[in-house]
Design an enzyme around this catalytic site. Structure first.
Site, mmCIF file in Angstrom:
data_model
loop_
_atom_site.group_PDB
_atom_site.id
_atom_site.type_symbol
_atom_site.label_atom_id
_atom_site.label_comp_id
_atom_site.label_asym_id
_atom_site.label_seq_id
_atom_site.Cartn_x
_atom_site.Cartn_y
_atom_site.Cartn_z
ATOM 1 N N GLU A 284 -9.196 0.589 -4.551
ATOM 2 C CA GLU A 284 -9.131 -0.620 -4.249
ATOM 3 C C GLU A 284 -8.540 -0.540 -2.831
ATOM 4 O O GLU A 284 -7.307 -0.437 -2.680
ATOM 5 C CB GLU A 284 -8.310 -1.578 -5.056
ATOM 6 N N GLY B 289 -6.849 6.311 0.769
ATOM 7 C CA GLY B 289 -8.170 6.437 -0.269
ATOM 8 C C GLY B 289 -8.863 7.480 -0.080
ATOM 9 O O GLY B 289 -9.282 8.082 -0.988
ATOM 10 N N CYS C 27 -5.543 -7.777 1.311
ATOM 11 C CA CYS C 27 -6.884 -6.840 1.592
ATOM 12 C C CYS C 27 -8.157 -7.712 1.869
ATOM 13 O O CYS C 27 -9.048 -7.152 2.320
ATOM 14 C CB CYS C 27 -6.948 -5.945 0.185
ATOM 15 N N GLU D 206 -8.842 -3.269 10.395
ATOM 16 C CA GLU D 206 -8.082 -4.076 9.628
ATOM 17 C C GLU D 206 -6.776 -4.359 10.285
ATOM 18 O O GLU D 206 -6.128 -3.396 10.384
ATOM 19 C CB GLU D 206 -7.846 -3.555 8.181
ATOM 20 N N LYS E 66 3.387 5.060 -9.763
ATOM 21 C CA LYS E 66 4.238 5.340 -8.276
ATOM 22 C C LYS E 66 4.193 3.733 -7.409
ATOM 23 O O LYS E 66 3.178 3.467 -6.802
ATOM 24 C CB LYS E 66 3.920 6.399 -7.595
HETATM 25 P P1 NAD Z 1 -0.967 2.898 2.154
HETATM 26 O O1 NAD Z 1 -2.307 3.320 1.822
HETATM 27 O O2 NAD Z 1 -0.179 3.535 3.280
HETATM 28 O O3 NAD Z 1 -0.113 2.917 0.777
HETATM 29 C C1 NAD Z 1 -0.334 2.394 -0.281
HETATM 30 C C2 NAD Z 1 0.284 3.274 -1.528
HETATM 31 O O4 NAD Z 1 -0.168 4.574 -1.426
HETATM 32 C C3 NAD Z 1 1.917 3.545 -1.250
HETATM 33 O O5 NAD Z 1 2.507 3.538 -2.439
HETATM 34 C C4 NAD Z 1 1.864 4.879 -0.743
HETATM 35 O O6 NAD Z 1 3.219 5.295 -0.932
HETATM 36 C C5 NAD Z 1 0.867 5.503 -1.131
HETATM 37 N N1 NAD Z 1 0.153 6.548 -0.546
HETATM 38 C C6 NAD Z 1 0.038 6.601 0.973
HETATM 39 N N2 NAD Z 1 -0.594 7.754 1.184
HETATM 40 C C7 NAD Z 1 -0.769 8.562 0.046
HETATM 41 C C8 NAD Z 1 -1.576 9.683 -0.292
HETATM 42 N N3 NAD Z 1 -2.078 10.544 0.809
HETATM 43 N N4 NAD Z 1 -1.619 10.036 -1.547
HETATM 44 C C9 NAD Z 1 -1.192 9.346 -2.484
HETATM 45 N N5 NAD Z 1 -0.362 8.190 -2.375
HETATM 46 C C10 NAD Z 1 -0.278 7.810 -1.088
HETATM 47 O O7 NAD Z 1 -1.201 1.468 2.177
HETATM 48 P P2 NAD Z 1 0.030 0.222 2.887
HETATM 49 O O8 NAD Z 1 0.142 0.068 4.143
HETATM 50 O O9 NAD Z 1 1.088 0.464 1.812
HETATM 51 O O10 NAD Z 1 -0.878 -1.229 2.207
HETATM 52 C C11 NAD Z 1 -1.851 -1.657 2.853
HETATM 53 C C12 NAD Z 1 -3.215 -1.414 2.622
HETATM 54 O O11 NAD Z 1 -3.669 -1.627 1.384
HETATM 55 C C13 NAD Z 1 -4.309 -2.279 3.494
HETATM 56 O O12 NAD Z 1 -5.247 -1.405 4.104
HETATM 57 C C14 NAD Z 1 -4.848 -3.086 2.551
HETATM 58 O O13 NAD Z 1 -6.061 -3.519 2.687
HETATM 59 C C15 NAD Z 1 -4.753 -2.299 1.015
HETATM 60 N N6 NAD Z 1 -4.804 -3.270 -0.140
HETATM 61 C C16 NAD Z 1 -6.003 -3.095 -0.874
HETATM 62 C C17 NAD Z 1 -6.245 -3.719 -1.889
HETATM 63 C C18 NAD Z 1 -7.354 -3.998 -2.814
HETATM 64 O O14 NAD Z 1 -7.445 -4.454 -3.912
HETATM 65 N N7 NAD Z 1 -8.653 -3.673 -2.219
HETATM 66 C C19 NAD Z 1 -5.109 -4.820 -2.198
HETATM 67 C C20 NAD Z 1 -3.975 -4.743 -1.278
HETATM 68 C C21 NAD Z 1 -3.908 -3.852 -0.353
#
Ligand code: NAD
Length: 475
Positions: free
Chosen positions: A245, A228, A279, A377, A171
């Site tokens: 992650e 997460g 990240c 962050e 997804k």
């Molecule tokens: P987000 O958590 O809002 O969304 C990420 C993904 O998760 C999207 O596909 C979203 O639709 C989905 N999602 C959101 N809430 C969900 C839920 N309750 N259940 C299932 N799926 C859900 O994050 P974002 O704003 O899109 O991305 C930025 C974040 O990602 C930052 O915090 C960044 O640090 C983190 N990130 C981490 C890594 C790593 O490897 N550690 C890499 C890249 C980004």
């Protein structure tokens, strides 16, 4: 402009519901991505379940062969992929070339090669007889990815999962729904059996439905710490394996003997890569008190000198943020920063960018590590410069964070810097650079996540270990 699609059971189909995908630099519509419905997710999971027995029993060498064909298919499309991703999320093309254009094929080939050298079964002597220790695919994987490195982060899940013999529903994030379908094209071209990889897109609701779906055996998530935690709670209740992650707030420790020119060159990437939407970004710069003013000036000059503009131009260092929402969030943090510290560079929307979601590279000095801009962050081009008095204090400040994902240490004395790196409590850290290594595990500790991707550990994340006890001598 096309209608939104999903890829289920080896076929593209029109999505029932859609979300517009907007170009970050122009605010114009690029197309439509799927907003996957429950019924589409049911179909995708059913397709992955149906494909599992065939794929898991396909000889490892044959699986590797298909992955290599998929790598070729992606490589052929690389120029289009890297440009599409830059349009979707604002990533400068110089970076997108590697992250979106090349890295996915590298990953597929790495895990295909790893299959050639990883034994599926190992025989160990036991008190009575012997034990066969066997690695089996964990089953149907739900992979959920963010928009910031859409191709790389998805492939960090697809390649090891498919190599292990798992099947998958990916997804993608709605902001980058279009490039995700390139995986589907490559899967079709490579002859990946129908249902082994299913590709959908959608927001948190689609993600949450997928995570708790009864047909899913494992969840692999990259995204925010907030999401997460919700996913971990669901997986905890279901006792479903999960890899997370998550976010970060990493420290760049500049040691007192650092060559500042070389350090600042390295910080261009370590602290500003992908417009700050990374990240593992070293977003807290820790500077020795005796050289604090010098470091602040150098980091501010770095920020002021970065070329902000069209992400499709090779000369661009900093493109727009992915969305208006993200731009607003970063500008709000800058407002908080003005009350907590001293602004020494940037701090606004650049005047020469009338459209697109740009934020000028921004630096705050006189920051205390307890400030919100040092603890939370921001996920944009905003750095904080924090003074320290001794090596031990630098390590303490680096570790005084909810997160533990990345970091860097800067010094011409590599052994000294490595010693400091050993004392920082994070999943990864770089000495005089920060570069992910396909052959080494990547991931975080504390609120930065659970489990590892990349390297042999990334393959193990998709394998369940089974012991078969046998009386009598081994063969
Ligand atoms: P987000 O958590 O809002 O969304 C990420 C993904 O998760 C999207 O596909 C979203 O639709 C989905 N999602 C959101 N809430 C969900 C839920 N309750 N259940 C299932 N799926 C859900 O994050 P974002 O704003 O899109 O991305 C930025 C974040 O990602 C930052 O915090 C960044 O640090 C983190 N990130 C981490 C890594 C790593 O490897 N550690 C890499 C890249 C980004």
């Amino acid at each position: 402009m096309s209608t939104a699609s999903v890829f289920i059971a080896g076929q593209f189909r029109d999505a029932a519901d859609s979300i517009a995908v907007i170009e970050a630099a122009t605010e114009e519509q690029l197309g439509f991505g799927a907003a996957a419905t429950e019924s589409e997710i049911d179909d995708a999971v059913a397709a992955a379940r149906a494909a599992l027995p065939g794929w898991r029993s396909t000889p490892a060498g044959d699986r590797a062969g298909v992955l290599r064909l998929m790598a070729e298919a992606l490589q052929k499309r690389a120029a289009g992929t890297l440009e599409l991703c830059s349009r979707e999320n604002g990533m400068p093309v110089r970076l997108s070339k590697g992250a979106n254009g090349m890295f996915p094929a590298v990953l597929l080939r790495y895990y295909a090669d790893l299959l050639d050298t990883t034994e599926q079964e190992e025989v160990r002597p036991a008190a009575i007889g012997h034990t066969i220790v066997r690695r089996e695919p964990v089953g149907v994987v739900a992979a959920i990815t963010p928009w910031n490195y859409p191709q790389a982060l998805a492939m960090m899940k697809i390649a090891p999962a498919l190599a292990a013999g798992c099947t998958m529903v990916l997804k993608a994030a709605p902001e980058t729904a279009l490039d995700a379908l390139i995986f589907a094209e490559a899967a079709q071209e490579a002859g990946l059996p129908a249902g082994v990889l299913n590709v959908i897109a959608g927001g948190p609701q689609s993600g949450a439905y997928l995570v708790s779906h009864p047909g899913v055996d494992k969840v692999a998530f990259t995204g925010s710490t907030a999401a997460g935690r919700i996913i971990a709670e669901t997986c905890g209740r279901l006792l479903r394996p999960v890899t997370l992650e998550l976010g970060g707030k990493s420290a760049a420790i500049i040691l007192d003997d650092a060559d500042l020119d070389a350090t600042v060159k390295g910080l261009r990437s370590a602290s500003f890569v992908n417009n700050g939407q990374t990240c593992h970004l070293s977003s807290r710069i820790l500077a020795p008190r005796a050289r604090y003013a010098e470091v602040v000036d150098a980091v501010a000059a770095l920020a002021d000198g970065l070329v902000v503009g069209d992400p499709l131009q090779k000369s661009t260092d900093i493109g727009p943020l992915v969305s208006r929402r993200q731009q607003q969030r970063v500008l709000e943090y800058i407002d908080v920063g003005r009350t907590e510290a001293k602004l020494v560079a940037g701090g606004s929307v650049p005047a020469d960018q009338p459209r697109g979601w740009f934020v000028s590279p921004t630096v705050f000095a006189e920051v205390d590590n307890s400030a919100r801009i040092a603890q939370e962050e921001i996920f944009g081009p905003v750095l904080t410069v924090i003074p320290y008095a001794s090596d031990q204090e630098a390590v303490d400040i680096a570790n005084d964070s909810e997160f533990g994902l990345g970091g860097t240490v800067w010094s011409p004395d590599v052994d000294r810097a490595t010693d400091i790196a050993r004392r920082v409590h994070t999943g990864t850290i770089g000495v005089n650079e920060y570069q992910l290594d396909v052959n080494a595990p990547f991931g975080g500790v504390k609120a930065s996540g659970l489990g590892r991707e990349l390297g042999p550990e990334g393959l193990a994340a998709y394998q369940a270990i089974k012991s078969i006890y046998r009386v009598g001598p081994s063969a």
